[in-house]
Design an enzyme around this catalytic site. Structure first.
Site, PDB file in Angstrom:
ATOM      1  N   HIS A  75       0.841  -1.197   0.000  1.00  0.00           N
ATOM      2  CA  HIS A  75       0.000   0.000   0.000  1.00  0.00           C
ATOM      3  C   HIS A  75       0.876   1.248   0.000  1.00  0.00           C
ATOM      4  CE1 HIS A  75       0.845  -0.661   4.250  1.00  0.00           C
ATOM      5  NE2 HIS A  75       0.562   0.605   4.468  1.00  0.00           N
ATOM      6  N   HIS A 143      -7.634  -0.832   5.150  1.00  0.00           N
ATOM      7  CA  HIS A 143      -6.588  -0.062   5.826  1.00  0.00           C
ATOM      8  C   HIS A 143      -6.926   1.412   5.669  1.00  0.00           C
ATOM      9  CE1 HIS A 143      -2.873   0.704   7.766  1.00  0.00           C
ATOM     10  NE2 HIS A 143      -2.172   1.046   6.714  1.00  0.00           N
ATOM     11  N   ASP A 197       0.661  -8.064  10.549  1.00  0.00           N
ATOM     12  CA  ASP A 197       0.761  -6.695  11.106  1.00  0.00           C
ATOM     13  C   ASP A 197       0.511  -6.667  12.616  1.00  0.00           C
ATOM     14  OD1 ASP A 197       0.353  -3.980  11.724  1.00  0.00           O
ATOM     15  OD2 ASP A 197      -1.442  -3.769  10.465  1.00  0.00           O
ATOM     16  N   ALA A 234      -3.131  13.141   4.812  1.00  0.00           N
ATOM     17  CA  ALA A 234      -3.465  13.316   3.403  1.00  0.00           C
ATOM     18  C   ALA A 234      -3.752  11.968   2.743  1.00  0.00           C
ATOM     19  CB  ALA A 234      -2.322  14.031   2.684  1.00  0.00           C
ATOM     20  N   ASN A 236      -5.186   9.420   3.863  1.00  0.00           N
ATOM     21  CA  ASN A 236      -6.388   8.722   4.308  1.00  0.00           C
ATOM     22  C   ASN A 236      -7.576   9.092   3.406  1.00  0.00           C
ATOM     23  OD1 ASN A 236      -8.410   7.381   5.657  1.00  0.00           O
ATOM     24  ND2 ASN A 236      -7.533   7.804   7.677  1.00  0.00           N
ATOM     25  N   HIS A 368     -11.673   9.893  14.931  1.00  0.00           N
ATOM     26  CA  HIS A 368     -10.574   9.106  14.369  1.00  0.00           C
ATOM     27  C   HIS A 368     -10.721   7.641  14.762  1.00  0.00           C
ATOM     28  CE1 HIS A 368      -6.670   8.044  12.836  1.00  0.00           C
ATOM     29  NE2 HIS A 368      -6.343   7.523  14.003  1.00  0.00           N
ATOM     30  N   VAL A 369     -10.425   6.770  13.819  1.00  0.00           N
ATOM     31  CA  VAL A 369     -10.239   5.352  14.161  1.00  0.00           C
ATOM     32  C   VAL A 369      -8.930   4.910  13.536  1.00  0.00           C
ATOM     33  CG1 VAL A 369     -12.704   4.820  14.316  1.00  0.00           C
ATOM     34  CG2 VAL A 369     -11.498   4.511  12.140  1.00  0.00           C
ATOM     35  N   HIS A 372      -5.362  -0.007  11.763  1.00  0.00           N
ATOM     36  CA  HIS A 372      -4.796  -1.327  12.072  1.00  0.00           C
ATOM     37  C   HIS A 372      -5.738  -2.107  12.980  1.00  0.00           C
ATOM     38  CE1 HIS A 372      -0.813  -0.231  10.434  1.00  0.00           C
ATOM     39  NE2 HIS A 372      -1.129   0.969  10.886  1.00  0.00           N
TER      40      HIS A 372
END
Lengths: 559, 559
Positions: A75, A143, A197, A234, A236, A368-369, A372
């Protein structure tokens, strides 16, 4: 599957990304075929003074250049693509990536003037690649950036699965579901080893859906009586889409501010990753022409970065956008460890301008979340893939360790879990794994144009200089009899301000003079010895007087 | 109450503690009587390179020395007492404090060799002091150190209440209840202004009781099969008592490790603030003689401080205590912003040694609670005191702002709330408050023995030096014709490592030589101009070659 010999073996290791967050680079090698996953950068730690970025040491790959079949990119985040401009200079191999990821890579390579010299191959989550004896395929993940994939490497020794960065978002933005079926199918075939991850291995439970943020944004947009400013990463793009959606729902227009935000919105829009209705975007200059309750400003600066758009707005130094009393500012991100103070300062400045500020951890602010997966999602991945061996990746050591414990909880034999440092190898032969010989791995520091030229000595000097500064002591001696012809002159930088410390420096001067005179009387005249004596006597005096230890640089000239 | 004139007025302001966490110092002045509350220090921010600590600028108090009736100390934390050794040097006034607080102050003054020269007066929560026209009394509060008090200052203009640092703990350790009745009684009398702790103004709800930690510690001690190591703040005597209680309950002995932990346990025990049964404490050397499940090690290092006991244990460099596989390590603290990475590294190292580590935010790990009240407690304080005016203190600007909003929520007129910067004054006259003239306030930087001698120029130089290092260029010119007699010699510190950058420095040398020769040909021979030209041409060259800007220090000698 090709025939196997007794000497055939599969190697798996990290050149970056384990025992740290950042500079991700994982290697899977079957005999003479090497496949690399990701080529990231890392931001410098606080003791790496003056360093811009850190990349992995790729000596192993350069030495085995003819075997490297390609770099697969999971990614488009910096810690997965940011090393490419440097790595590709010494290792010109094909880079495989999905559309948005490739778009972001190309921006980087263009900036580095390397676009013409590199091989870039577009893949989709459905692509299959034969990389020598290794067959690569992919699966969609969720993601905090679109187009993220996990990687499945089918080798003659068995299947290796690399998750990339992931969460399981059951109500993803733009219907971008993770491919649970494909992951399960791979798991059913039998997986030799999973690399997964570990970023959120310390967090219990599930990471909430990105959609939750969307709902919260819409609420805030609706109740705000004046302008709304949203700062987020940026990259996201999902978050950006939700800002757009909330703006549509509340009949606001959006001004995009900040270089990287403008870049990403442009690329993501061009490539079809954003759905922006005609006339939705306005120029920052137009903001003041609209009613305050019809405006959203989408900008960079969610980490309080000194040069970012939000920071400049907060300091009233932004050329185009002012924060006005009554504006609502949403910081839709969690501070990366180390950035808390910067973000705090930005929030303070916004409050001073009279703004309402919505910030802080996602569970409190709702804006926000994480991108991950938390512990239950990590277990879900383990249970879908059902690997024989497990290698936690992408995390500080404690996160890898806790991820290893989670694997044990879902039934993986602890003997089959490998918690690695960069360069540690796991060798697979005949279905059995064991630790192999360590390969060269490490960090390469980038400072300006210098790649690897700043080493420990330079860093140590910067540290010393930063603490107590430097005193340069210049003196000219006669070649004939060693008498002092001029000086000693003492120049201070970062130690004391000369005008306010004349007495101290005068006394320092006398000490250097008497030290040199004494040595001359004793017939000591090797330079090394003169310098050492000046350093020692002056250092002792200054420490007694000030309890500081500036670097002392004696310069003795002879004429 | 004495008679009042028209010119009589009451001033309230902060010399430290508003717009920041740290260096608390508040001032209440009625005509010629000044009472100071607290004299704290602050740890340097990340841009204050090489600075050890920061204290308030007390010029105002020194100028009005004859009016200062005393310094009242609310509790024994560094951000409330740490400035005393410096402040008392220029302002020798009586210091009033409760028993444990005074014990901790005396340790400090002793270290500074000032014990004989200062006036220290022991008070209890029941004391009443007449300080000129101001009558001071106190009330017990709950905080993360025993013996904390709030202050009530009864002036002819009205009552000022200062909460100190507080939470409301309804099941406090050692039955040390906050004095709700006394606070309510003061509130009933009518309070002109409340100054209240804003540290946790951002946190909704209530801060949990310290007892919760005790229960959790006992659970962990009971289930741990080997040794338990607990790191916490040395000053958190309640926490220490709970470690002792949990050790008693689980039949473990305690070794105390780390200088400040040993100091506090000794003082708190002597003064009766700890209840330690005979034979409970063992020497660190005895640890290995006991069975592993009979041992607790209580130590410093909960912030990952480089020289602390836990950090040294984690790095296997502690002289007396090793961490063994299977040991349980509890980090009973939350990282102070800025320390997250240090704590993370300590946890990583402990995991590498095979320890089980219990750490992280209190709500997850259960081994820490804050010493400051959350929003509902702040509202409770406001409702108990019912002040006419409100001044939020002890917090960054955003915390003060949010605390002001809370005050509005409980019915305080927003016009009656003053959010101050250090030095901003509020004047009370005839029951009315207004902003007054600003007094001098600021920060004084302490570096080694230097108090205030490191200013902005020195800090700027340290910053520059830390980023790209320094190049010293030395050249000797002939007095007669300006030809170069020796040099240029270029010395690098923190820029590049000379041995690996010979080509670059050789070229730099040529540039300096040709710059000087050209100037000589042009008959330019003022030193300032020579230096500027060398700096500019060399700086330009180095930036082109490296994108770095080292400090360049040209030294031109003439003989």
């Amino acid at each position: 599957m090709s025939k196997k010999n007794n000497q055939d073996k599969l190697l798996v290791f990290a050149l970056g990304g384990v025992g740290e967050i950042g500079k991700n680079m994982y290697v899977v090698q079957y005999n003479d075929d090497i496949v690399v996953v990701d080529a990231g950068l890392k931001f410098p730690e606080e003791d790496m003074l003056g360093i811009d970025i850190v990349i992995p040491d790729v000596s192993y790959l350069v030495e085995n250049q003819d075997k490297v079949r390609g770099i697969l990119i999971t990614h488009g985040h910096e810690d997965h693509i940011g090393g490419l401009p440097y790595v590709l200079k010494s290792l010109n191999v094909p880079v495989y990536a999905t559309k948005l990821t490739l778009g972001l890579i190309e921006v980087k390579l263009k900036e580095a003037g390397m676009l013409g010299d590199t091989k870039r191959i577009l893949i989709t989550a459905e692509s299959e690649l034969q990389l020598g004896s290794i067959k690569a395929s992919f699966f969609k993940t969720n993601h905090s950036i679109p187009d993220s994939v996990g990687v499945c490497l089918d080798t003659p020794e068995g299947i290796i699965v690399h998750t990339g960065d992931f969460k399981f978002d059951h109500s993803p933005v733009n219907e971008q579901y993770a491919d649970l079926q494909r992951i399960a199918e791979i798991g059913k075939k039998g997986v030799l080893a999973l690399l997964s991850d570990s970023t959120n291995a310390e967090r219990p439970g599930y990471t909430p859906s990105e959609k939750n943020v969307g709902n919260r944004l819409e609420d805030i947009f609706r109740t705000a009586t004046q302008r709304v400013v949203v700062a987020t990463f940026a990259s996201n793009v999902h978050r950006i889409q939700q800002v757009i959606n909330a703006a549509i729902a509340t009949r606001r227009k959006i001004a995009v501010v900040g270089r990287s935000m403008v870049n990403v919105v442009t690329i993501a829009n061009e490539l079809g990753y954003l759905n922006i209705p005609e006339g939705m975007l306005i120029e920052p200059e137009e903001v003041n022409r609209l009613a305050a309750d019809r405006v959203v400003i989408l900008c960079t600066g969610s980490q309080g970065e000194p040069m970012s758009a939000l920071t400049r707005m907060a300091r009233s130094t932004h050329r185009k956008v002012d924060i006005l009393p009554g504006d609502t500012v949403i910081i839709a991100a969690t501070p990366i460890p180390g950035n808390e103070r910067y973000v705090g300062r930005t929030v303070d400045e916004l409050y001073r301008l009279g703004a309402n500020v919505i910030y802080g951890s996602g569970s409190v602010s709702g804006v926000h979340v994480s991108g991950h997966g938390s512990q239950e999602e990590l277990k879900l991945m383990l249970n879908l893939v059902k690997p024989k061996y497990f290698i936690p990746i992408h995390g500080e050591y404690r996160m890898l360790r806790i991820h290893a414990d989670l694997a044990e909880e879902v039934g993986i034999d602890p003997e089959n879990v490998f918690v690695l440092d960069n360069g540690d190898t796991v060798e697979f032969q005949n279905g059995q794994a064991a630790r192999g010989v360590k390969v060269q791995a490490g960090r390469v520091l980038i400072d300006g144009l210098g790649v690897g030229d700043v080493g420990n000595i330079v860093l140590r000097d910067r540290k010393l200089l930063s603490q107590d500064g430097i005193l340069v002591v210049v003196v000219t001696l006669s070649k004939e009899d060693g008498t002092i012809l001029s000086g000693p002159d003492i120049i201070s930088r970062g130690f004391v301000y000369v005008r306010e410390s004349e007495g101290l420096l005068d006394e320092a001067n006398r000490i250097v003079t008497s030290t040199l005179n004494k040595l001359m009387n004793d017939k000591v005249n090797e330079w090394a010895s003169l310098k050492t004596n000046v350093k020692d006597s002056l250092g002792r005096f200054l420490y007694e007087q000030t309890r500081r230890r500036p670097m002392i640089l004696p310069i003795i000239m002879e004429v």
